[in-house]
Design an enzyme around this catalytic site. Sequence first.
Site, PDB file in Angstrom:
ATOM      1  N   CYS A 156       0.621  -1.151  -0.115  1.00  0.00           N
ATOM      2  CA  CYS A 156      -0.051   0.258   0.068  1.00  0.00           C
ATOM      3  C   CYS A 156       0.903   1.390  -0.420  1.00  0.00           C
ATOM      4  O   CYS A 156       1.397   1.139   0.566  1.00  0.00           O
ATOM      5  CB  CYS A 156      -0.965  -0.159   0.900  1.00  0.00           C
ATOM      6  N   ASP A 214       0.271   3.652   1.571  1.00  0.00           N
ATOM      7  CA  ASP A 214       0.519   4.182   3.327  1.00  0.00           C
ATOM      8  C   ASP A 214       2.123   4.572   3.545  1.00  0.00           C
ATOM      9  O   ASP A 214       2.580   3.682   4.297  1.00  0.00           O
ATOM     10  CB  ASP A 214      -0.566   3.180   3.686  1.00  0.00           C
ATOM     11  N   ARG A 268       3.127   5.001   6.002  1.00  0.00           N
ATOM     12  CA  ARG A 268       3.581   3.978   7.780  1.00  0.00           C
ATOM     13  C   ARG A 268       3.318   2.486   7.121  1.00  0.00           C
ATOM     14  O   ARG A 268       3.804   2.008   8.162  1.00  0.00           O
ATOM     15  CB  ARG A 268       2.317   4.404   8.531  1.00  0.00           C
ATOM     16  N   HIS A 323      -2.036  -3.827   5.171  1.00  0.00           N
ATOM     17  CA  HIS A 323      -2.019  -3.660   7.129  1.00  0.00           C
ATOM     18  C   HIS A 323      -3.338  -3.111   7.345  1.00  0.00           C
ATOM     19  O   HIS A 323      -3.929  -2.355   6.575  1.00  0.00           O
ATOM     20  CB  HIS A 323      -1.462  -2.209   6.131  1.00  0.00           C
ATOM     21  N   CYS A 360      -6.695   0.166   7.046  1.00  0.00           N
ATOM     22  CA  CYS A 360      -5.892   1.050   5.301  1.00  0.00           C
ATOM     23  C   CYS A 360      -6.802   1.454   4.362  1.00  0.00           C
ATOM     24  O   CYS A 360      -8.287   1.291   5.193  1.00  0.00           O
ATOM     25  CB  CYS A 360      -5.881  -0.032   4.516  1.00  0.00           C
TER      26      CYS A 360
END
Length: 207
Positions: A42, A44, A46, A98, A101
């Site tokens: 992803c 993302d 993080r 994750h 999400c």
Amino acid sequence: MQSFEKLLLENKAWAAEKKEDDPNFFKRLEHVQAPEFLWIGCSDSRVPANEITGTLPGEIFVHRNIANLVVPNDLNMLSVLEYAVTHLKVKHVIVCGHHNCGGIKAAMTDHSFGIIDNWIRHIKDVYNEHREEIDAVGDEGARVNHLVECSVRQQVINISQTETIRKAWAKERRPHIHGWVYGLKDGLLKPVFSMAPPVKEELYQLL
Ligand code: CO
């Protein structure tokens, strides 16, 4: 100092430190890369592939998009997959979702997110397919995480059906495809699904 200038400054310090630890570090990587892994994760911020797996530059070939999707007509993903599998000859493809999400959460609502709706439609399909079991899960957070797992599983299957993988499985019995989920709470990766190259007797089905 502006925030982006800090990145450039940190980069100088990082490069100097790497060189000090290993004077040949950059020389080794300058002309060749031979990663063993392709990571589809992803976007993302993080979930940085190298950092959470303790790997260095040169070790993982990376593709990231919203909610780590493998959409069969996505030329970007297909090109990354083809290059990683056919040319770099990676041994493992990892799809990593994750918990919590944003893309998955968005797909579970009826809100419109403009152009992004076209992308998360693919997650909605997975949601609809598993709707009953997901809706039966207790709280909202757990429902999201359940769909995260269902989606990772589906993406692994989608990869296995690409021409790139069919060819590599038939010819070289590689790569192994893994579906993992990263926990934002504890930083741990959990394997949820995997597909190995088929045994010889099954190979004729791919050809
Ligand atoms: Co995400």
